[in-house]
Motif scaffolding. Structure first.
Motif, PDB file in Angstrom:
ATOM      1  N   PRO A  40       0.828  -1.213   0.000  1.00 54.31           N
ATOM      2  CA  PRO A  40       0.000   0.000   0.000  1.00 54.31           C
ATOM      3  C   PRO A  40       0.862   1.264   0.000  1.00 54.31           C
ATOM      4  O   PRO A  40       2.044   1.223   0.347  1.00 54.31           O
ATOM      5  N   PRO A  41       0.270   2.391  -0.374  1.00 54.06           N
ATOM      6  CA  PRO A  41       1.004   3.651  -0.372  1.00 54.06           C
ATOM      7  C   PRO A  41       1.454   4.045   1.033  1.00 54.06           C
ATOM      8  O   PRO A  41       0.841   3.655   2.031  1.00 54.06           O
ATOM      9  N   ALA A  42       2.507   4.838   1.087  1.00 52.67           N
ATOM     10  CA  ALA A  42       3.100   5.242   2.365  1.00 52.67           C
ATOM     11  C   ALA A  42       2.108   5.951   3.276  1.00 52.67           C
ATOM     12  O   ALA A  42       2.199   5.819   4.501  1.00 52.67           O
ATOM     13  N   GLU A  43       1.155   6.671   2.712  1.00 53.12           N
ATOM     14  CA  GLU A  43       0.197   7.388   3.566  1.00 53.12           C
ATOM     15  C   GLU A  43      -0.721   6.454   4.349  1.00 53.12           C
ATOM     16  O   GLU A  43      -1.400   6.880   5.275  1.00 53.12           O
ATOM     17  N   GLN A  44      -0.746   5.182   4.016  1.00 48.83           N
ATOM     18  CA  GLN A  44      -1.555   4.221   4.766  1.00 48.83           C
ATOM     19  C   GLN A  44      -0.745   3.476   5.829  1.00 48.83           C
ATOM     20  O   GLN A  44      -1.280   2.622   6.531  1.00 48.83           O
ATOM     21  N   LEU A  45       0.517   3.835   5.995  1.00 52.91           N
ATOM     22  CA  LEU A  45       1.376   3.143   6.948  1.00 52.91           C
ATOM     23  C   LEU A  45       0.814   3.178   8.364  1.00 52.91           C
ATOM     24  O   LEU A  45       0.811   2.167   9.057  1.00 52.91           O
ATOM     25  N   GLY A  46       0.312   4.304   8.790  1.00 61.93           N
ATOM     26  CA  GLY A  46      -0.251   4.417  10.137  1.00 61.93           C
ATOM     27  C   GLY A  46      -1.415   3.464  10.348  1.00 61.93           C
ATOM     28  O   GLY A  46      -1.502   2.804  11.390  1.00 61.93           O
ATOM     29  N   GLN A  47      -2.301   3.370   9.368  1.00 60.91           N
ATOM     30  CA  GLN A  47      -3.447   2.469   9.472  1.00 60.91           C
ATOM     31  C   GLN A  47      -2.999   1.007   9.500  1.00 60.91           C
ATOM     32  O   GLN A  47      -3.545   0.197  10.241  1.00 60.91           O
ATOM     33  N   VAL A  48      -2.006   0.690   8.678  1.00 59.65           N
ATOM     34  CA  VAL A  48      -1.512  -0.688   8.621  1.00 59.65           C
ATOM     35  C   VAL A  48      -0.820  -1.061   9.924  1.00 59.65           C
ATOM     36  O   VAL A  48      -1.020  -2.163  10.453  1.00 59.65           O
ATOM     37  N   ARG A  49      -0.040  -0.155  10.470  1.00 64.13           N
ATOM     38  CA  ARG A  49       0.592  -0.417  11.781  1.00 64.13           C
ATOM     39  C   ARG A  49      -0.464  -0.638  12.857  1.00 64.13           C
ATOM     40  O   ARG A  49      -0.319  -1.503  13.709  1.00 64.13           O
ATOM     41  N   GLU A  50      -1.505   0.184  12.827  1.00 65.76           N
ATOM     42  CA  GLU A  50      -2.600   0.036  13.794  1.00 65.76           C
ATOM     43  C   GLU A  50      -3.264  -1.330  13.638  1.00 65.76           C
ATOM     44  O   GLU A  50      -3.551  -2.009  14.625  1.00 65.76           O
ATOM     45  N   ALA A  51      -3.506  -1.746  12.407  1.00 64.20           N
ATOM     46  CA  ALA A  51      -4.114  -3.057  12.155  1.00 64.20           C
ATOM     47  C   ALA A  51      -3.252  -4.172  12.727  1.00 64.20           C
ATOM     48  O   ALA A  51      -3.758  -5.107  13.362  1.00 64.20           O
ATOM     49  N   ALA A  52      -1.943  -4.080  12.514  1.00 67.17           N
ATOM     50  CA  ALA A  52      -1.034  -5.099  13.048  1.00 67.17           C
ATOM     51  C   ALA A  52      -1.042  -5.087  14.570  1.00 67.17           C
ATOM     52  O   ALA A  52      -1.022  -6.146  15.206  1.00 67.17           O
ATOM     53  N   ALA A  53      -1.110  -3.909  15.167  1.00 69.84           N
ATOM     54  CA  ALA A  53      -1.080  -3.793  16.624  1.00 69.84           C
ATOM     55  C   ALA A  53      -2.342  -4.342  17.286  1.00 69.84           C
ATOM     56  O   ALA A  53      -2.272  -4.919  18.377  1.00 69.84           O
ATOM     57  N   VAL A  54      -3.499  -4.177  16.639  1.00 68.66           N
ATOM     58  CA  VAL A  54      -4.755  -4.609  17.267  1.00 68.66           C
ATOM     59  C   VAL A  54      -5.157  -6.034  16.905  1.00 68.66           C
ATOM     60  O   VAL A  54      -6.130  -6.551  17.445  1.00 68.66           O
ATOM     61  N   CYS A  55      -4.411  -6.680  16.029  1.00 69.34           N
ATOM     62  CA  CYS A  55      -4.744  -8.052  15.635  1.00 69.34           C
ATOM     63  C   CYS A  55      -4.548  -8.994  16.822  1.00 69.34           C
ATOM     64  O   CYS A  55      -3.423  -9.156  17.312  1.00 69.34           O
ATOM     65  N   PRO A  56      -5.619  -9.640  17.303  1.00 69.12           N
ATOM     66  CA  PRO A  56      -5.491 -10.504  18.479  1.00 69.12           C
ATOM     67  C   PRO A  56      -4.658 -11.762  18.237  1.00 69.12           C
ATOM     68  O   PRO A  56      -4.111 -12.329  19.178  1.00 69.12           O
ATOM     69  N   ALA A  57      -4.523 -12.175  16.989  1.00 73.89           N
ATOM     70  CA  ALA A  57      -3.743 -13.379  16.678  1.00 73.89           C
ATOM     71  C   ALA A  57      -2.345 -13.048  16.143  1.00 73.89           C
ATOM     72  O   ALA A  57      -1.574 -13.949  15.845  1.00 73.89           O
ATOM     73  N   ALA A  58      -2.024 -11.758  16.019  1.00 73.70           N
ATOM     74  CA  ALA A  58      -0.709 -11.299  15.551  1.00 73.70           C
ATOM     75  C   ALA A  58      -0.323 -11.940  14.221  1.00 73.70           C
ATOM     76  O   ALA A  58       0.771 -12.467  14.061  1.00 73.70           O
ATOM     77  N   VAL A  59      -1.217 -11.882  13.241  1.00 76.62           N
ATOM     78  CA  VAL A  59      -0.956 -12.508  11.939  1.00 76.62           C
ATOM     79  C   VAL A  59      -0.367 -11.543  10.912  1.00 76.62           C
ATOM     80  O   VAL A  59       0.070 -11.970   9.851  1.00 76.62           O
ATOM     81  N   ILE A  60      -0.323 -10.246  11.228  1.00 71.72           N
ATOM     82  CA  ILE A  60       0.111  -9.239  10.265  1.00 71.72           C
ATOM     83  C   ILE A  60       1.561  -8.855  10.539  1.00 71.72           C
ATOM     84  O   ILE A  60       1.896  -8.462  11.650  1.00 71.72           O
ATOM     85  N   GLU A  61       2.395  -8.936   9.489  1.00 68.63           N
ATOM     86  CA  GLU A  61       3.777  -8.486   9.592  1.00 68.63           C
ATOM     87  C   GLU A  61       3.987  -7.352   8.608  1.00 68.63           C
ATOM     88  O   GLU A  61       3.660  -7.476   7.425  1.00 68.63           O
ATOM     89  N   VAL A  62       4.525  -6.253   9.094  1.00 69.99           N
ATOM     90  CA  VAL A  62       4.760  -5.073   8.266  1.00 69.99           C
ATOM     91  C   VAL A  62       6.273  -4.879   8.137  1.00 69.99           C
ATOM     92  O   VAL A  62       6.969  -4.772   9.141  1.00 69.99           O
ATOM     93  N   GLN A  63       6.743  -4.856   6.904  1.00 70.04           N
ATOM     94  CA  GLN A  63       8.161  -4.585   6.630  1.00 70.04           C
ATOM     95  C   GLN A  63       8.252  -3.227   5.965  1.00 70.04           C
ATOM     96  O   GLN A  63       7.569  -2.996   4.964  1.00 70.04           O
ATOM     97  N   GLU A  64       9.074  -2.361   6.531  1.00 74.60           N
ATOM     98  CA  GLU A  64       9.188  -1.002   5.987  1.00 74.60           C
ATOM     99  C   GLU A  64      10.470  -0.842   5.210  1.00 74.60           C
ATOM    100  O   GLU A  64      11.409  -1.522   5.353  1.00 74.60           O
TER     101      GLU A  64
END
Length: 64
Positions: A40-64
């Motif tokens: 996704p575009p850089a302006e969505q980084l905050g939303q993606v980080r938030e999604a990873a942080a609130v995921c109860p199963a910790a399935v999201i990995e974000v590489q910057e």
């Protein structure tokens, strides 16, 4: 930014979709996460980080 998922651990809570609806969705049949945009575009980084942080199963990995 690149996003990867471990869908085998997904519990279908949907918090990722609420945090970043342009990047994540859920399958209709079981609620498992679906990645709509792997780079996704850089302006969505905050939303993606938030999604990873609130995921109860910790399935999201974000590489910057």
């Amino acid at each position: 930014m690149k996003i990867s998922l471990d869908v085998d651990k997904c519990c279908g809570a949907g918090q990722c979709v609420l945090a970043a609806p342009d990047v994540f969705d859920q399958r209709d049949e079981d609620g498992i996460v679906v990645l709509l945009d792997e780079n996704p575009p850089a302006e969505q980084l905050g939303q993606v980080r938030e999604a990873a942080a609130v995921c109860p199963a910790a399935v999201i990995e974000v590489q910057e």
